[in-house]
Design an enzyme around this catalytic site. Structure first.
Site, mmCIF file in Angstrom:
data_model
loop_
_atom_site.group_PDB
_atom_site.id
_atom_site.type_symbol
_atom_site.label_atom_id
_atom_site.label_comp_id
_atom_site.label_asym_id
_atom_site.label_seq_id
_atom_site.Cartn_x
_atom_site.Cartn_y
_atom_site.Cartn_z
ATOM 1 N N CYS A 1 3.725 -12.713 7.100
ATOM 2 C CA CYS A 1 4.279 -11.930 8.202
ATOM 3 C C CYS A 1 4.588 -12.858 9.366
ATOM 4 C CB CYS A 1 3.257 -10.871 8.620
ATOM 5 S SG CYS A 1 3.765 -9.886 10.033
ATOM 6 N N HIS B 1 6.328 -3.011 3.770
ATOM 7 C CA HIS B 1 5.698 -3.948 4.718
ATOM 8 C C HIS B 1 6.205 -3.666 6.142
ATOM 9 C CE1 HIS B 1 4.135 -8.065 5.885
ATOM 10 N NE2 HIS B 1 4.957 -7.803 6.879
ATOM 11 N N GLU B 2 7.532 -3.525 6.290
ATOM 12 C CA GLU B 2 8.102 -3.278 7.622
ATOM 13 C C GLU B 2 7.762 -1.876 8.116
ATOM 14 O OE1 GLU B 2 9.033 -5.780 9.266
ATOM 15 O OE2 GLU B 2 9.098 -7.071 7.517
ATOM 16 N N HIS C 1 4.559 -1.697 9.839
ATOM 17 C CA HIS C 1 4.612 -2.144 11.238
ATOM 18 C C HIS C 1 4.897 -0.995 12.203
ATOM 19 C CE1 HIS C 1 4.041 -6.454 11.318
ATOM 20 N NE2 HIS C 1 4.895 -6.632 10.328
#
Length: 196
Positions: free
Chosen positions: A105, A147-148, A151
């Site tokens: 990341c 993954h994003e 966030h």
């Protein structure tokens, strides 16, 4: 414009992103800046919280993965040129048997760990036109999206690893929080904010 990437330990990375409207100030410019920042740091994805904005926006471009000869040629083809902006995304469903992949990341430099995720994701989102669409993605594209997406939910990939592995990287994480890391790209650290 290249924006500084927020380092691990900054509270903005733990906020759940807010839904935005087409009237969000300088949205087109923000998106362009995020792509420029991501490419400058050789990333394949970047979420708004990583540049200090707690909103539901992330961008991805999986092209760098398309050179991986370990991947089947059809997946390499899918990854090449897959570039997309996700606004107000909501994961509807994650399916399949979890598989492991070594993730990193931009906000947590020099830390890579194996993370288990489901291979197929159904996601509802808008692109810049704010027309809502629902699509299904799988493989590495799905993983980058997950993954994003994490966030914008205030979740980091390090939250998904075992407590033993977390203990092993504790020192590295502390160093990032304190700004004791050097990257080729601009970063902003939590400790610097506190005036230390």
């Amino acid at each position: 414009m290249i924006l500084p990437i927020v380092g691990y330990g900054d509270p903005v990375l733990r906020k759940v992103g807010e839904v935005i409207t087409p009237e969000y100030p300088n949205l087109k410019e923000t998106i362009a800046n995020m792509y420029e920042t991501m490419y400058n740091a050789y990333g394949v994805g970047l979420a708004a919280p990583q540049v200090g904005m707690p909103i539901r926006l992330f961008v991805i471009d999986t092209t760098p993965f398309s050179d991986d000869d370990d991947l089947p040629s059809d997946e390499q083809k899918d990854l090449k040129g897959f570039k997309k902006t996700f606004i107000n995304a909501k994961i509807v469903k994650e399916e399949g048997e979890e598989w492991s992949f070594n993730e990193g990341c931009l906000s947590i430099p020099d830390v890579r760990e194996d993370v288990y995720r489901k291979p197929t994701v159904t996601i509802e989102y808008c692109e810049e036109d704010f027309v809502v669409k629902t699509e299904v993605f799988d493989g590495l594209i799905a993983r980058v999206i997950q993954h994003e997406y994490d966030h914008i939910e205030g979740v980091l990939f390090t939250d998904k690893i075992s407590s033993l592995k977390k203990r092993l990287i504790q020192k590295k994480l502390k160093n990032i929080t304190e700004g004791k890391t050097f990257q080729e790209y601009r970063m902003k650290f939590a400790a610097a904010k506190k005036g230390r």
